[in-house]
Design a protein around this motif. Structure first.
Motif: not given
Length: 263
Positions: A167-190
């Motif tokens: 679920f969190r991986f899908e969250t990161a994908k959506l964040l990337l699609e929306l240009g929220e790169f920093e937040t996506a990176g933090e989710v992925l690092e987690g």
């Protein structure tokens, strides 16, 4: 007969033997078959589940409400995926997701699926709004920064509320699609803190770092992935994906170096 076909046969027999009891078989079967039959199967499972909910009480009531929330989300997602034009099912999907959210207000899934819907119908602002509301149920934001950042340790109120890894991986994908790169990176690092062996996670992390201009960090992420890809065929899809990304990162680093020399 393959394993999937055997499982489908088992669930079909279970439906024949007890069509009005046991919602699970309908939901599993709905994930295995295709087209409108899949949607009808899921609707039947939800109908059975709602009838079970009417006579439930105590902990079982809470459990079934959560199950119903997830089932309705699954139907909404399947409805969206089956539609030729996402806009044609927007109203139906929104109604399903609003129903799911009312069943379990602590579940982030309805809002995240709604974010997916709004991406599909080209409404990025609405998508980001729903995604942030979904994330607020499990992810701590620091409003003092220009972008939203995760406080991984201080907010004890979120302990035990972390959604599943996928679920969190899908969250990161959506964040990337929306240009929220920093937040996506933090989710992925987690996610990498839990397991650092996912090439998909390393790839998206490198993408987010590269998009932010953190090319050195992106290079390190690609190198970490390269260690996991040792022994893979040069024609492997992952190898080709990372090779293309590595080339883009190295080009960006070269341009940065040349710009620095010209100053």
């Amino acid at each position: 007969m393959g394993e999937n076909e055997k499982a489908m046969e088992v669930f079909r027999k279970a439906v024949q033997l007890s069509p009005d009891h046991g919602f699970e078989k309908y939901l599993y079967l709905g994930q295995m078959i295709q087209g409108n039959d899949s949607l009808e199967c899921m609707r039947k499972g939800i109908d059975v589940l709602e009838r079970e909910l009417l006579v439930a009480d105590g902990p079982r009531l809470d459990e079934l409400q959560t199950e119903l929330c997830r089932a309705v989300c699954a139907l909404a997602e399947a409805t969206l995926n089956h539609a030729e034009e996402p806009a044609s099912v927007q109203e139906e999907v929104v109604q399903l997701l609003e129903k799911a959210a009312s069943l379990d207000e602590s579940c982030p899934e309805p809002l995240q699926v709604m974010a997916s819907l709004y991406i599909e119908v080209d409404k990025p602002l609405e998508a980001l709004d729903r995604l942030k509301k979904s994330m607020s149920l499990w992810f701590s934001f620091e409003p003092s920064h220009g972008s939203q950042n995760q406080d991984k340790h201080e907010d004890e109120s979120l302990e035990g509320e972390m959604p599943p890894y996928e679920f969190r991986f899908e969250t990161a994908k959506l964040l990337l699609e929306l240009g929220e790169f920093e937040t996506a990176g933090e989710v992925l690092e987690g996610l990498l803190e839990e397991t650092d062996s996912s090439l998909d996670v390393w790839y998206l992390l490198a993408i987010s770092q590269h998009s932010l201009g953190d090319h050195d960090d992106a290079r390190e992420s690609v190198r970490a992935a390269a260690k996991l890809m040792k022994g893979m065929s040069p024609d492997d899809e992952y190898v080709l994906m990372f090779a293309e990304l590595h080339e883009s990162i190295e080009l960006a680093l070269k341009q940065e170096s040349e710009e620095g020399e010209n100053k």
